[in-house]
Design an enzyme around this catalytic site. Structure first.
Site, short mmCIF file in Angstrom:
data_model
loop_
_atom_site.label_atom_id
_atom_site.label_comp_id
_atom_site.label_asym_id
_atom_site.label_seq_id
_atom_site.Cartn_x
_atom_site.Cartn_y
_atom_site.Cartn_z
N PRO A 128 0.71 -0.96 0.34
CA PRO A 128 -0.84 -0.06 -0.19
C PRO A 128 0.70 1.97 -0.12
O PRO A 128 0.61 2.43 -0.41
CB PRO A 128 -0.73 0.19 1.03
CG PRO A 128 -0.79 -1.34 1.85
CD PRO A 128 0.47 -1.92 1.54
N GLY A 131 4.78 1.32 -3.80
CA GLY A 131 4.29 1.27 -5.43
C GLY A 131 5.84 1.21 -5.89
O GLY A 131 6.71 0.72 -6.41
N GLN A 335 -13.21 6.97 -31.02
CA GLN A 335 -12.94 8.51 -31.23
C GLN A 335 -14.15 8.13 -32.72
O GLN A 335 -14.91 8.59 -33.33
CB GLN A 335 -12.05 9.07 -31.34
CG GLN A 335 -12.57 10.69 -31.89
CD GLN A 335 -13.11 11.52 -30.94
OE1 GLN A 335 -13.57 11.37 -30.21
NE2 GLN A 335 -13.75 12.15 -31.40
N GLU A 362 3.30 -3.19 -13.45
CA GLU A 362 4.89 -3.94 -13.90
C GLU A 362 5.90 -1.86 -14.10
O GLU A 362 6.54 -2.44 -14.94
CB GLU A 362 5.07 -4.61 -15.17
CG GLU A 362 4.19 -6.15 -14.67
CD GLU A 362 5.24 -6.73 -15.51
OE1 GLU A 362 6.08 -6.43 -15.61
OE2 GLU A 362 4.43 -7.85 -15.35
N GLN A 366 5.46 6.67 -16.28
CA GLN A 366 6.29 7.72 -15.11
C GLN A 366 7.93 6.56 -15.12
O GLN A 366 8.67 6.96 -15.57
CB GLN A 366 6.14 8.37 -14.18
CG GLN A 366 5.00 9.97 -15.30
CD GLN A 366 4.11 8.80 -15.69
OE1 GLN A 366 3.38 7.73 -15.15
NE2 GLN A 366 3.52 9.52 -16.70
N1 COS Z 1 19.22 -5.42 -13.22
C1 COS Z 1 20.40 -5.45 -12.42
N2 COS Z 1 20.16 -4.64 -11.49
C2 COS Z 1 19.60 -3.65 -11.13
C3 COS Z 1 18.74 -3.36 -12.70
C4 COS Z 1 18.62 -4.44 -13.61
N3 COS Z 1 17.26 -4.19 -14.40
N4 COS Z 1 18.13 -2.18 -11.98
C5 COS Z 1 18.95 -1.25 -11.32
N5 COS Z 1 19.81 -2.63 -10.79
C6 COS Z 1 20.39 -2.47 -9.56
C7 COS Z 1 21.65 -1.19 -9.77
O1 COS Z 1 22.81 -1.40 -10.55
C8 COS Z 1 21.48 -1.30 -8.37
O2 COS Z 1 22.60 -1.87 -8.16
P1 COS Z 1 23.36 -1.39 -6.63
O3 COS Z 1 23.02 -1.74 -5.03
O4 COS Z 1 24.14 -2.36 -6.98
O5 COS Z 1 23.54 -0.04 -6.99
C9 COS Z 1 20.52 -0.68 -7.62
O6 COS Z 1 19.11 -2.07 -8.50
C10 COS Z 1 19.38 0.60 -7.65
O7 COS Z 1 19.35 0.56 -8.82
P2 COS Z 1 18.82 2.07 -9.12
O8 COS Z 1 19.36 3.14 -8.02
O9 COS Z 1 18.69 2.60 -10.48
O10 COS Z 1 17.37 2.22 -8.50
P3 COS Z 1 16.87 3.65 -8.64
O11 COS Z 1 16.30 3.02 -7.22
O12 COS Z 1 16.66 4.51 -9.27
O13 COS Z 1 15.12 3.04 -9.24
C11 COS Z 1 13.39 2.09 -9.70
C12 COS Z 1 14.91 2.35 -9.24
C13 COS Z 1 12.66 3.29 -10.04
C14 COS Z 1 13.74 1.93 -11.32
C15 COS Z 1 12.63 0.54 -9.53
O14 COS Z 1 12.51 1.28 -8.17
C16 COS Z 1 11.43 0.44 -10.32
O15 COS Z 1 11.42 -0.62 -11.05
N6 COS Z 1 10.36 0.56 -9.57
C17 COS Z 1 9.24 0.06 -9.84
C18 COS Z 1 8.69 -0.87 -9.50
C19 COS Z 1 7.71 -1.90 -10.70
O16 COS Z 1 8.02 -1.85 -11.33
N7 COS Z 1 6.96 -1.66 -9.49
C20 COS Z 1 5.54 -2.91 -10.22
C21 COS Z 1 5.54 -4.27 -8.96
S1 COS Z 1 5.01 -5.69 -10.47
S2 COS Z 1 3.50 -5.38 -11.45
#
Ligand code: COS
Length: 385
Positions: A128, A131, A335, A362, A366
């Site tokens: 909750p 996200g 439309q 997923e 944004q």
């Molecule tokens: N594969 C492997 N490692 C990854 C990666 C990937 N695709 N993307 C990020 N990482 C690793 C990075 O290398 C970094 O590692 P370190 O801890 O060694 O530094 C770590 O993960 C953090 O990465 P990053 O700094 O890019 O993370 P951010 O916090 O800036 O951004 C986002 C993360 C916002 C992109 C992420 O939280 C996200 O995708 N959120 C959305 C979640 C989502 O899709 N939810 C839906 C659920 S399923 S319905």
């Protein structure tokens, strides 16, 4: 050399999936959407002909298909109904972390049963208050001897009410941010509670539930990968599943385009079919370009992983573009239908409602832009694909 031709096997899969969508999904789609009815009967049929669990390796009983083949199936079934398709493909999201991080013993214990019977599994990441910001999750997993005890709640869980097991992300080091998250497999009978089924705008055939883990004890061996490496496992998982969401968004667009073309040719206004009016032609042209570009992007994002290359950037391009295009294309299809598009008797209002979730689940559009911006401004060195 560039080759845009599908293999004979992929063409056969595409035809099988299209015919399944035509004969088994489309005839029930409107009813299941209206009544928010879970499509277990359709899931069973898809399972029987091998359209489910395509990514599970053959040694565990699965299809062992490459990602591109899996995404082609996802596009076709979503053309039939993306709500039913989501119910069919949610196993892929739950299985991916097990395929990537699970021991051989865990893979046998949890992946094999999905291939022996039409059983379901769910992926539990979102909470909750967590996200897009995955690292702020509050669910905890505390190690006690040879067990972990999990406490917390997860929301928006696809197939949550019907799953036999769950991949669950929890804090094992609450002060370590994203480096304090671990992933586990949790069997339903360990004490998982299904709190509520959500009543949704679109994809109403799919089950979306709130799930609670109240002091749920699981064996320590159910840890996936290393302790505190769950965040990366989640990101790697999403790299394998976002191409599939983009494919589903392409299926919605293809359906919207076909409906709009058929209607535009038959609806007469000002003495000619509306397809003769340039105002309509330009909308159809934009829809067709979006379908084409979405398909190329999702296929490339799957192909990269299949060929051992990192696909995070292209997967985000594909997910972002195909989802936003699905929303735009479905709105434009309404439309083209004019007032009839707003009426439930016609097929396009459902596509418009269904398309919205593509921009949300997923990773929102944004979040995809965040990934794209980061990868473009500061390209990350190769991380395990
Ligand atoms: N594969 C492997 N490692 C990854 C990666 C990937 N695709 N993307 C990020 N990482 C690793 C990075 O290398 C970094 O590692 P370190 O801890 O060694 O530094 C770590 O993960 C953090 O990465 P990053 O700094 O890019 O993370 P951010 O916090 O800036 O951004 C986002 C993360 C916002 C992109 C992420 O939280 C996200 O995708 N959120 C959305 C979640 C989502 O899709 N939810 C839906 C659920 S399923 S319905």
């Amino acid at each position: 050399m560039v080759n845009f031709e599908l293999s004979d096997e992929q063409k056969m899969l595409q035809e099988t999936a299209r015919s399944f969508a035509e004969n088994e999904i489309r005839p029930v789609a409107e009813e299941y959407d209206r009544d928010s009815k879970f499509p277990m009967d359709v899931i069973k049929k898809a399972w029987e002909i091998g359209l489910m669990n395509t990514s599970i390796p053959e040694e565990y009983g699965g299809g062992g298909l490459d990602l591109l083949s899996g995404t082609i199936i996802e596009e076709e079934l979503s053309w039939g109904c993306s709500g039913i398709a989501t119910s069919i493909f949610a196993n892929g999201l739950a299985s991916a972390p097990v395929e990537i991080g699970g021991s051989d013993e865990i893979k046998k214990e949890f992946l094999t049963p999905l291939t022996e019977e039409p059983k379901l599994a769910s992926f539990c990441l979102t909470e909750p208050d967590a996200g897009s910001d995955v690292a702020s999750m509050k669910t905890t997993a505390v190690k006690k001897g040879d067990k972990y005890v999990i406490n917390g709640s997860k929301c928006f869980i696809t197939n949550g009410s019907h799953a036999d097991w769950y991949t669950v992300y929890a804090k094992t080091d609450p002060d370590a941010g994203h480096r304090g998250i671990s992933a586990f497999v949790v069997p339903r009978d360990a004490g998982v509670v299904v709190d509520k089924k959500e009543d949704k705008l679109g994809q109403r055939a799919s089950d979306t539930a709130m799930i609670t883990f109240p002091e749920v004890e699981i064996p320590a061996k159910n840890l996936l990968g290393e302790e505190n490496a769950g965040f990366k496992l989640a990101m790697q998982t999403l790299d394998t599943t976002r191409p599939g969401v983009a494919a589903m968004a392409t299926g919605i667009q293809q359906a919207a385009l076909e409906h709009a073309v058929a209607y535009a040719k038959e609806r007469v206004q000002f003495g000619v079919p509306i397809a003769m009016h340039q105002a309509i032609q330009f909308m159809i042209a934009d829809m067709a370009t979006k379908v084409e570009a979405s398909r190329l992007l999702y296929m490339k994002s799957a192909w990269l992983l299949d060929n051992g290359q990192r696909n995070s950037l292209v997967a985000s391009h594909a997910k972002r573009f195909a989802s936003d295009s699905a929303m735009e294309t479905a709105v434009d299809a309404v439309q083209v239908f004019g007032g009839y598009g707003f009426i439930k008797e016609y097929p396009v209002e459902k596509l418009m409602r269904d398309a919205k979730i593509m921009q949300l689940y997923e990773g929102t559009s944004q979040i995809q832009r965040l990934v794209i911006a980061k990868e473009t401004l500061m390209p990350r060195q190769a991380v395990t694909a």
